[in-house]
Design a protein around this motif. Structure first.
Motif: not given
Ligand SMILES: NC(=O)C1=CN([C@@H]2O[C@H](COP(=O)(O)OP(=O)(O)OC[C@H]3O[C@@H](n4cnc5c(N)ncnc54)[C@H](O)[C@@H]3O)[C@@H](O)[C@H]2O)C=CC1
Ligand SMILES: N/C(=C\C=C\C(=O)O)C(=O)O
Length: 487
Positions: A151, A155, A181, A210-211, A215, A287
């Motif tokens: 998953i 970014n 997504e 979507t998560g 997900g 991150c």
């Protein structure tokens, strides 16, 4: 592929085939705010189909030699490289980042990920010990885990997805990947190269959506024993809860609140441009980006003046503008969230030295509704402020003074995160001393984001669980077994 309304229509990729979905999500061009693409809104049904395909492909793929798998990965790298420009254009449009960054960082790194793990898989060794007095030989073997659930976030879309797919399949696993997504296009483009590269059907399955829907279906599936996740801390918590009943193997690569520590003997000629980049690269949506800058008091005023001047030159522009350093943020919701941090800082009495609410954006009319924001520098802010504690994940950085080495280490460590830090000093002994004391999975001294893919990558504290890299990814994507032979 153009859909009925002229929109780009993506399809899931399961068992080597592109398959349409019952429903679709809108996907926006962040530089205009317009819908330009439709992403499958998959759920349990698609995960079941992907699990079946991955299960069927596993016995053959896992029985190939490392050399055979490496050849396939290298062919895939070559194909991606041949389409670098097309992929870079797509990544920039989908994510909002500058085309220059997609061209020079995202896509080259995706290519490198496949080449790197193609090479790694040829060089792993296992251990052996002997107990002559008992006539025993002990050794370990590593075997692929099975179906890996991957998953990834929005970014660095293809960069981070391939950082998971490459080691997983190199080790002989089959995979089900679930890209964000918000940025699904380059993952879908990757699927078009798989067959040509020689990846057998079912080895790589990509399911979009979507998560909470697809997900969670992936994470909860009992036949997926391993999840590799990069994203936010709350989602990692949810994934951990859903995985717990199955005791799944988890690799969690999460956020950061990364400090830069700048001592008075730092080379500011190098430190300032690099700290601008570490704060604002990819719109601050990495991150590893710096968001707390601690500067020794004796150089604080000079640093601040030069840093703000340089920030004002970090141009925000449309992603295709070659002179732009920064493009658009990922979504309207994210832009509002990032802006709200600046608003809170102002309400707390902090000073906003440039950017949001101080300077004005200059954008063409077509991009006025895009999700752009100026790089913003905050000062006179307390360590307890949410801007100094929480991950903002946007082009906002705080600059504060410090007096002593001991004090700054304590303050730098005073957050729940522990991902990446930078230390700037020309005193080698100090650099080593401070690096050792920082609670951070990665420390860059007198530089930022120089990546050595062989070595462990990941965070401590709330920044994650596990590490990725040559040996670490191989360990994660394989099970180890100790065998004892009495002879
Ligand atoms: N590597 C990092 O450090 C990243 C950190 N973030 C942080 O997270 C914040 C929120 O961004 P989001 O896109 O909402 O991140 P997120 O953690 O929700 O999304 C990352 C991935 O997880 C998936 N996901 C979401 N909920 C899930 C669930 N319940 N089960 C399984 N998968 C799930 C998403 O669809 C996406 O593919 C950002 O503002 C930023 O602070 C976001 C992306 C990357
Ligand atoms: N995981 C992230 C960045 C990784 C960079 C690298 O491996 O070089 C992130 O921003 O989420």
């Amino acid at each position: 592929m153009a859909g009925t309304k002229g929109l780009l229509m993506l399809e899931n990729f399961i068992g080597g085939k592109f398959l349409p979905c019952d429903s679709y999500l809108d996907s926006y061009d962040p530089s205009t705010g317009e819908v330009y693409c439709k992403v499958p809104d998959s759920g349990k049904k698609e995960i079941e189909a992907a699990v079946e395909a991955a299960r069927e492909a596993f016995p053959i793929w896992s029985s190939w030699s490392p050399e055979e798998r490496a050849q396939v990965l290298n062919r895939l790298a070559d194909l991606l490289e041949q389409s670098l420009e097309e992929l870079a254009q797509a990544e920039s449009k989908d994510q909002g980042k500058t085309l220059m960054l997609a061209r020079t960082m995202d896509i080259p790194r995706a290519v490198q990920n496949f080449r790197f793990f193609a090479s790694c898989i040829l060089h792993h060794t296992t251990e052996c010990t002997q107990m002559d007095h008992l006539g025993c030989l002990h050794y370990t073997v590593r075997t692929p885990v099975g179906i890996a659930g991957l998953i990834s976030p929005w970014n660095l879309p293809l960069y981070l997805l391939t950082w998971k797919i490459a080691p997983a399949i190199a080790a002989g696993n089959t995979v089900i990947a679930k890209p964000s997504e918000l940025t699904s296009v380059t993952a879908w483009m990757l699927c078009k190269f798989l067959d040509k590269a020689g990846v057998p059907p079912g080895v790589v399955n990509v399911v979009f959506g979507t998560g909470p829907r697809v997900g969670e279906a992936l994470v909860s599936h009992p036949e997926v024993p391993l999840i590799s996740f990069t994203g936010s801390q709350p989602t990692a918590e949810r994934i951990t809860q859903l995985s717990a009943p199955h005791c799944k193997k988890l690799s969690l690569e999460l956020g950061g609140k990364n400090p830069a520590i700048i001592f008075e003997d730092a080379n500011l000629e190098e430190c300032i441009p690099t700290t601008i980049r570490s704060s604002f690269a990819n719109q601050g949506e990495i991150c590893l980006c710096t968001s707390r800058i601690f500067v020794q008091r004796s150089i604080y005023s000079e640093f601040l003046k030069r840093f703000v001047e340089a920030t004002r030159k970090w141009k925000v522009g449309i992603p295709s503008d070659p002179s732009a350093s920064m493009g658009a943020l990922i979504s309207k919701a994210h832009l509002e969230k990032v802006r709200s941090y600046v608003k809170k800082a102002r309400a707390e009495g902090a000073q906003i030295l440039c950017g949001e609410g101080v300077d004005t954006l200059d954008l063409p009319p077509r991009n006025q509704a895009g999700y752009f924001m100026l790089p913003t520098v905050i000062t006179d802010i307390k360590d307890e402020s949410c801007c100094m504690k929480e991950e903002i994940f946007g082009p906002v950085t705080c600059v504060v003074p410090f007096d002593s080495e001991e004090e700054v280490i304590k303050r730098a460590n005073n957050v729940t995160y522990g991902l990446a830090a930078t230390v700037w000093s020309s005193d080698v002994a100090r650099v080593h001393r401070v690096a050792k004391k920082l609670q951070s999975g990665l420390v860059w001294t007198n530089c930022w984001l120089i990546r050595e893919l062989n070595l462990p990558f990941g965070g401590m504290k709330s920044s994650g669980v596990g590490r990725e890299g040559a040996k670490d990814s191989h360990d994660f994507f394989t099970e180890i077994k100790t065998i004892t032979v009495k002879h």
